[in-house]
Design an enzyme around this catalytic site. Structure first.
Site, PDB file in Angstrom:
ATOM      1  N   THR A  32       0.836  -1.230  -0.014  1.00  0.00           N
ATOM      2  CA  THR A  32      -0.131   0.026   0.033  1.00  0.00           C
ATOM      3  C   THR A  32       0.988   1.207  -0.003  1.00  0.00           C
ATOM      4  O   THR A  32       2.129   1.237   0.482  1.00  0.00           O
ATOM      5  CB  THR A  32      -0.854   0.089   1.384  1.00  0.00           C
ATOM      6  OG1 THR A  32       0.009   0.082   2.398  1.00  0.00           O
ATOM      7  CG2 THR A  32      -1.924  -1.188   1.337  1.00  0.00           C
ATOM      8  N   GLU A  63      -6.117  -3.633  -0.309  1.00  0.00           N
ATOM      9  CA  GLU A  63      -6.244  -4.791   0.406  1.00  0.00           C
ATOM     10  C   GLU A  63      -7.653  -5.513  -0.206  1.00  0.00           C
ATOM     11  O   GLU A  63      -8.027  -6.487   0.392  1.00  0.00           O
ATOM     12  CB  GLU A  63      -6.774  -4.179   1.915  1.00  0.00           C
ATOM     13  CG  GLU A  63      -5.684  -3.798   2.706  1.00  0.00           C
ATOM     14  CD  GLU A  63      -5.356  -2.184   2.411  1.00  0.00           C
ATOM     15  OE1 GLU A  63      -5.486  -1.808   1.124  1.00  0.00           O
ATOM     16  OE2 GLU A  63      -4.541  -1.558   3.303  1.00  0.00           O
ATOM     17  N   LYS A 106     -14.249  17.717  11.422  1.00  0.00           N
ATOM     18  CA  LYS A 106     -14.991  17.650  12.914  1.00  0.00           C
ATOM     19  C   LYS A 106     -15.037  18.815  13.302  1.00  0.00           C
ATOM     20  O   LYS A 106     -14.357  19.297  14.125  1.00  0.00           O
ATOM     21  CB  LYS A 106     -14.402  16.478  13.845  1.00  0.00           C
ATOM     22  CG  LYS A 106     -14.449  15.204  13.394  1.00  0.00           C
ATOM     23  CD  LYS A 106     -13.409  14.219  13.987  1.00  0.00           C
ATOM     24  CE  LYS A 106     -12.904  13.244  13.428  1.00  0.00           C
ATOM     25  NZ  LYS A 106     -11.417  13.232  13.078  1.00  0.00           N
ATOM     26  N   TRP A 160     -19.949  16.274  11.765  1.00  0.00           N
ATOM     27  CA  TRP A 160     -18.758  15.598  10.841  1.00  0.00           C
ATOM     28  C   TRP A 160     -19.152  16.722   9.416  1.00  0.00           C
ATOM     29  O   TRP A 160     -20.511  16.859   9.009  1.00  0.00           O
ATOM     30  CB  TRP A 160     -18.981  14.481  10.270  1.00  0.00           C
ATOM     31  CG  TRP A 160     -18.309  13.541  11.268  1.00  0.00           C
ATOM     32  CD1 TRP A 160     -17.624  14.018  12.461  1.00  0.00           C
ATOM     33  CD2 TRP A 160     -18.138  11.955  11.270  1.00  0.00           C
ATOM     34  NE1 TRP A 160     -17.099  12.818  13.122  1.00  0.00           N
ATOM     35  CE2 TRP A 160     -17.382  11.813  12.334  1.00  0.00           C
ATOM     36  CE3 TRP A 160     -18.606  10.989  10.559  1.00  0.00           C
ATOM     37  CZ2 TRP A 160     -17.031  10.299  12.612  1.00  0.00           C
ATOM     38  CZ3 TRP A 160     -18.314   9.871  10.614  1.00  0.00           C
ATOM     39  CH2 TRP A 160     -17.447   9.413  11.926  1.00  0.00           C
TER      40      TRP A 160
HETATM   41  P1  AMP Z   1      -5.455   2.203  -2.638  1.00  0.00           P
HETATM   42  O1  AMP Z   1      -5.210   1.205  -1.674  1.00  0.00           O
HETATM   43  O2  AMP Z   1      -4.156   2.948  -2.816  1.00  0.00           O
HETATM   44  O3  AMP Z   1      -6.104   1.903  -3.899  1.00  0.00           O
HETATM   45  O4  AMP Z   1      -6.513   3.429  -1.955  1.00  0.00           O
HETATM   46  C1  AMP Z   1      -7.630   2.849  -1.546  1.00  0.00           C
HETATM   47  C2  AMP Z   1      -8.705   4.049  -1.090  1.00  0.00           C
HETATM   48  O5  AMP Z   1      -8.842   4.852  -2.305  1.00  0.00           O
HETATM   49  C3  AMP Z   1      -9.939   3.624  -0.379  1.00  0.00           C
HETATM   50  O6  AMP Z   1      -9.614   3.134   0.824  1.00  0.00           O
HETATM   51  C4  AMP Z   1     -10.804   4.868  -0.603  1.00  0.00           C
HETATM   52  O7  AMP Z   1     -10.370   5.773   0.331  1.00  0.00           O
HETATM   53  C5  AMP Z   1     -10.213   5.506  -1.815  1.00  0.00           C
HETATM   54  N1  AMP Z   1     -11.200   5.183  -3.178  1.00  0.00           N
HETATM   55  C6  AMP Z   1     -11.070   4.150  -3.743  1.00  0.00           C
HETATM   56  N2  AMP Z   1     -11.995   4.240  -5.020  1.00  0.00           N
HETATM   57  C7  AMP Z   1     -12.972   5.417  -4.580  1.00  0.00           C
HETATM   58  C8  AMP Z   1     -14.310   5.889  -4.846  1.00  0.00           C
HETATM   59  N3  AMP Z   1     -14.732   5.252  -5.887  1.00  0.00           N
HETATM   60  N4  AMP Z   1     -14.538   6.876  -4.226  1.00  0.00           N
HETATM   61  C9  AMP Z   1     -14.121   7.230  -3.070  1.00  0.00           C
HETATM   62  N5  AMP Z   1     -12.728   6.896  -2.730  1.00  0.00           N
HETATM   63  C10 AMP Z   1     -12.344   5.792  -3.289  1.00  0.00           C
END
Ligand code: AMP
Length: 551
Positions: free
Chosen positions: A187, A331, A444, A449
């Site tokens: 990640t 993940e 916050k 929120w």
């Molecule tokens: P990554 O592991 O780098 O792909 O990041 C995952 C994170 O990207 C998720 O936990 C979300 O916070 C964000 N994310 C992925 N898809 C979306 C979406 N369609 N809308 C909003 N946030 C998203």
């Protein structure tokens, strides 16, 4: 009583064998920028994957669960590695080429990669790192590029084509337990060390089947997908595996990810479907507005990775490119939800609102919402809490080295094994997820929120705003308040008062949520995978680097 069914392992090898035999005439095209695109049939890609596996085993001594890393753009050779490495029983480790050098070195050392396959164009990135990569014994260079910076390193350097040239196009693939590691991806690690997610053969196989379902991407071998989402980012959303399974043609942009070449390749190669994060599409939209092109082939666009701004969805609809919004994470392999509206709203006014949600969970992904006190929240479309998920392609732990127990940090996994996503949102009674924020980005204010995403989307629907990011900043009275950072379009004359009035109009945003702090920035800082990097904005604000106006 057990079933009478056969127990056949679900492996990447099956996808490889199936794709090359039954969809052998489907094509994988790699854009070469200027020159003739490189075209290979799935049969050729498969044969070359067999050759690569032979070379890795016989020439480089790869065995068991050795990690073979790739530092590559999206291209045919990278897809060959996607299949060869897991099928031979080794572990594909895709490296994010946009990470800072120290983080990349940390990741390679942590995974103990033995081999790195690198695109020639990325040698300048790898060469200074190599002396620090103690476990790496071999570097395999694919494509043109000056190799002299690699000279003198402890690792032996090979040429990809020379290495595979004389290798057989057959391989006696080993029997693989479907739970065995097939691929890994770290990640992006915005807080703490990066965390390694290890995908199994089974998780990749099942995820591929889900990607192919009609209610997900629903593509056939008559389609061509432009895979812009990098292969180093969650296996390019699982697309290379899924599309090989169903014979969907692939168009790979290699390193040509800027709006102009993307527009050019869409016009020339006529993909029917494409997948990328919103920032890529924002760029393409600006490009197409400045220089219209025939992009009529592209009728389906999958957007995920960050929330899809409504204005972007509308603009793409007008261009005939129907956006399908999806949510996922490293993940979650990543497919978590896809926004295909239910039949009863199609064609009604409610359809657009459904499409804007992050989407509905498929059967294999279970979801629940947890409130601040740990209580379970109802699926009523209103109660907002942290999303937790579980399923056969959802991580249950992080990699912690070959001989140590996997890591299960309490902020990432619940006691009963669910993944805590760190995403905050609501779920409707019919199972559609609407994210309002990352847990760490929520503002916050006075015990309530405020959703930064909602403010950003509203701002980005103003015609003068190119991009906007909203972050929480400390406030004496309310604890936190929103700071609006805005990128204006060229030639725009809008002032903050106008934008604030726009937000308040038609009850878009409640009055108490309207930002009083405003600033114009040149561009929104982005993370290594193209998402808004809000921690940079928070730091710039804390350092007094932003010229903030208070209304
Ligand atoms: P990554 O592991 O780098 O792909 O990041 C995952 C994170 O990207 C998720 O936990 C979300 O916070 C964000 N994310 C992925 N898809 C979306 C979406 N369609 N809308 C909003 N946030 C998203």
């Amino acid at each position: 009583m057990f079933s009478t069914m056969q127990d056949v392992p679900l492996t990447v090898t099956r996808i490889l064998n199936h794709g090359m035999r039954l969809h052998g005439s489907s094509h994988l095209t790699t854009w070469r920028g200027g020159g003739e695109p490189q075209r290979r049939s799935f049969a050729e890609v498969g044969c070359r994957a067999f050759q690569l596996a032979n070379a890795l085993r016989d020439e480089l001594g790869v065995q068991g669960a050795d990690r073979v890393a790739t530092l590559m753009w999206n291209n045919a050779e990278h897809v060959e590695a996607y299949f060869a490495i897991p099928a031979m029983g080794a572990v594909l480790h895709t490296l994010n080429l946009r990470l800072p050098a120290e983080q990349l070195a940390w990741i390679v050392n942590h995974a103990a990669d033995r081999v790195i396959i690198v695109d020639g164009s990325l040698i300048p990135l790898l060469a200074p790192l190599l002396p620090h990569l103690k476990t790496v014994e071999h570097v395999v260079v694919s494509g043109p590029g000056d190799r002299s910076p690699l000279e003198g390193a402890h690792a032996r350097v090979h040429d990809y084509e020379e290495l595979i040239a004389d290798c057989p196009t057959t391989f006696d693939w080993p029997e693989i337990d479907e739970r065995q590691a097939a691929a890994m991806c770290y990640t992006s690690g915005t807080t703490g060390d990066p965390k390694g997610v290890v995908y199994s053969h089974r998780s990749i196989y099942l995820h591929s089947m889900q990607v192919n379902m009609t209610q997900s991407m629903g593509l056939t071998d008559q389609d061509t997908t432009l895979i812009v989402v990098p292969q180093f980012h969650v296996n390019a959303w699982g697309l290379p595996h899924a599309l090989f399974m169903t014979g969907v043609n692939m168009l790979m942009p290699d390193r040509f990810l800027q709006p102009a070449p993307l527009a050019e390749m869409i016009e020339a190669e006529r993909p029917t479907h494409a997948a990328a994060v919103p920032t890529i599409w924002q760029g393409l939209l600006a490009e197409l507005t400045a220089k219209p092109r025939d992009v009529s082939s592209l009728t389906q666009v999958t957007i995920g990775g960050s929330a899809c701004p409504p204005a972007l969805m509308e603009a793409f609809d007008k261009l005939g490119m129907r956006v399908c919004h999806a949510w996922g994470m490293t993940e979650t392999s990543p497919l978590g939800t896809v926004s295909r509206p239910p039949a009863e709203v199609v064609g009604t006014e409610r359809e657009f609102a459904y499409r804007l949600t992050q989407g509905r969970f498929p059967a294999s992904v279970e979801a629940r919402l947890t409130g601040p006190g740990g209580e379970r929240l109802p699926w009523d479309g209103e109660s907002a809490g942290e999303l937790e998920v579980r399923g056969p392609w959802i991580a249950g732990a992080y990699y912690n080295g070959p001989d140590r127990e996997p890591l299960r940090p309490a902020d990432k996994f619940s006691e009963d094994g669910w993944l805590k996503t760190g995403d905050v949102g609501t779920i409707s009674a019919d199972g559609f997820l609407t994210l309002t924020d990352r847990a760490k980005d929520v503002i916050k204010s006075g015990g309530e929120w405020i959703s930064s995403v909602e403010l950003e989307n509203a701002l980005m629907s103003h015609p003068d705003v190119a991009e906007a990011a909203v972050v929480a900043v400390p406030d004496d009275k309310w604890g936190e308040r929103p700071l609006a950072t805005v990128v204006l379009k060229d030639g725009s004359t809008a002032d903050f008062e106008t934008l604030r009035t726009f937000l308040a109009a038609e009850g878009k945003i409640a009055k108490w949520q309207l930002p009083e702090r405003w600033t114009v920035i040149e561009s929104v800082p982005k993370t290594s995978v193209g998402k808004f990097d809000k921690k940079v904005l928070r730091r710039r604000y804390a350092d007094g680097d932003l010229d903030v106006t208070r209304l």
